[in-house]
Design a protein around this motif. Structure first.
Motif: not given
Lengths: 271, 294
Positions: B177-187, B189-190, B193
């Motif tokens: 999850x952190x990897x996804x949030x770290x790239x600017x993904x919304x909750x 989207x995380x 995906x």
């Protein structure tokens, strides 16, 4: 004689202004609490662009908390409260009008443990661009090559882009994560002990990569490894119990620290 | 001063070793007992069903005459039920699990919801039948049709899907999850995906187990008022229907009137068990195949 002094003064002012305009992150009086635990205390820390800033300190000193504050990842813990300001390129990141998602698009992060998605190498790299709305296959392919080249892993994986990222070694996975981060074309890259899970050889590769990346990116790196900080960083901040004890040129910190506690730490007397 | 007397130790030794052996056999016998009873039951049912299971039995509609009676209607009724139960529990169950695991912050409301989901799993199925009768059949006026039965069954097995999905979602490592949030993904989207694709095998396993539970449930259908004897085959969710466990229930009761009904019931049990074993094996296969590869 007077004129020479004046000129020197002018020169210094110009230099100062230059420094100021090249500050990418400016932290002012940052305080952070986890519930009742005061984890960061009055942090003041300007970070230069296109350079490597290392953050060192013993476990529990707040260095990880600090770097996670810079892209607001720390707020994933609902107990966190902050006061003070952190300016990124002149904007306060805590402003309610500044979405964390937008900030994180400009500020990438590489984590302690390599954390690729259980997807193909290709899909890992395009994850960010896709999130931000790029769907054109040709563009995505170009991004993949550019990012993997940027992370110095292209030659190793160019023939196996469809393979699962978990088929790579730990060091390769970490460079893939850096590539995935570069794919969003960030301005700053935050690295939270990026080599602590890697073997010495992979560590060296990542360190070399960091040296290259600083030509185009501003890098802030948390590290447990003082030799690493000495090798790769331009400036070093020493954290202790949630405070910045000393922040200076890396050479200065390691050769001639001002504070006794810094000296004790870098000479291995504690931590 | 010595306290240990080897003579005493030796005299007790054979007794101790005997007890040691006996306890082992006792525990083994307990473990086998359940299996043995199940084997006897299976044996009886299979023997009774021999000669009654054939293509005609599967493809014929119901009849009062045992020789020509078939379970096409019951099979189709069960399939229609699952067409409702599958999507409804999937949508409601996974959404509930996502809310609790990803959005809800620890609060009184969250723990209230969590406690109630656990409680719901312990509510007897006949009570769900009454709920279905009151709400769907009478209040909404849908009648004793597939839709009412399907919705009732969905509520009954919902906790299974919610709990399984929660566990699957919780097992997704936070560093992904952190990897996804770290790239600017919304909750969202995380979740869409990263979290759901990784949790999907666990969710599917839960869904299959929930469906196999729903396939075997009888009490709610009895309470809702599913007819004992129904010749027409259902063609839409607004048709009256019967289902396989219902068919077994009525044939077993009526076997006092017509002895052959007992064989029909046995044959239906065999078919039902085959379907359930297949579904459960599928769940196990999915679970093993996608077991943690990261």
């Amino acid at each position: 004689m007077n004129q020479v002094i004046l000129k020197q003064k002018e020169q210094k002012e110009i230099e100062n202004r230059k420094n100021e305009s090249s500050i990418v992150y400016d932290t002012k009086k940052l305080n952070l609490w986890y519930g009742n635990t005061h984890a960061l205390k009055d942090i003041d820390l300007p970070v230069q662009e296109r350079s490597v800033t290392a953050i060192i300190g013993p476990s529990g000193c707040g260095k990880s908390t600090y770097i996670k504050t810079l892209n607001r990842m720390v707020e994933m813990n609902p107990e966190v409260r902050t006061t003070g300001k952190v300016h990124y390129r002149g904007r306060n990141i805590f402003d309610s009008s500044y979405p964390a998602e937008e900030l994180r698009t400009r500020v990438g992060m590489v984590f302690q443990k390599p954390n690729p998605f259980p997807k193909s190498i290709f899909d890992n790299v395009v994850y960010g661009p896709k999130i931000h709305g790029i769907t054109d296959k040709k563009i995505l392919q170009k991004i993949v090559e550019k990012s993997l080249r940027g992370a110095a892993i292209w030659d190793e994986v160019k023939d196996r882009l469809k393979e699962n990222a978990y088929s790579l070694s730990g060091g390769q996975q970490q460079r893939l994560c850096i590539a995935r981060c570069l794919a969003v074309e960030p301005d700053v890259i935050l690295m939270d002990e990026p080599t602590s899970a890697l073997d010495p050889k992979s560590t060296l590769k990542v360190e070399e990569l960091i040296q290259e990346l600083k030509q185009n990116y501003s890098i802030i790196i948390v590290t447990h490894n003082m030799q690493q900080a000495a090798r790769i960083s331009d400036k070093t901040a020493f954290f202790l119990n949630g405070e910045v004890i000393e922040y200076d040129e890396t050479d200065k910190i390691f050769s001639n620290p001002v504070d006794k506690r810094t000296e004790d730490y870098i000479t291995g007397r504690f931590g | 001063m010595q306290f240990m007397d080897m003579k005493v130790v030796q005299s007790r030794m054979s007794k101790r070793l005997l007890l040691n052996q006996m306890t082992k056999w006792l525990f083994l016998a307990s473990a086998i007992f359940g299996l043995l009873v199940l084997a006897v039951l299976l044996y009886r049912v299979i023997v009774d069903s021999l000669g009654w299971i054939n293509i005609d039995f599967l493809t014929s509609v119901l009849s009062t005459k045992p020789e020509i009676a078939g379970i096409k209607g019951a099979i189709l009724g069960t399939v229609w039920l699952m067409i409702i139960v599958g999507p409804v529990t999937m949508a409601l169950g996974v959404s509930t699990a996502i809310y609790i695991e990803e959005y809800a912050r620890p609060s009184k409301l969250t723990s209230f919801i969590q406690t109630n989901i656990s409680n719901l799993a312990g509510v007897p199925s006949i009570v769900f039948g009454l709920l279905g009768l009151t709400v769907f059949v009478r209040l909404f006026g849908i009648g004793s049709v597939i839709l009412a039965g399907g919705l009732t069954m969905s509520l009954l097995v919902l906790p299974i899907v919610v709990v399984a999905s929660q566990e699957a979602i919780r097992a997704v490592p936070s560093y992904l999850r952190e990897a996804s949030y770290g790239m600017g993904a919304t909750k969202w989207q995380t979740i869409k995906n990263v979290v759901l694709p990784v949790a999907l095998p666990g969710i599917l396993t839960g869904l299959i187990l929930a469906i196999s539970r729903a396939i075997g449930e009888t009490a709610p259908l009895v309470v809702i008022g599913i007819p004992a004897l129904l010749i027409p085959v259902p063609t839409s969710i607004f048709d009256r229907f019967t289902a396989m466990p219902m068919q077994i229930y009525y044939w077993t009761i009526d076997s006092v009137l017509v002895a052959e009904y007992a064989y029909l019931a046995a044959a239906t049990i065999v078919i039902l068990l085959l379907i359930l074993f297949t579904l459960n094996s599928l769940a196990i296969i999915i679970r093993n195949k996608f077991d943690r590869r990261y």
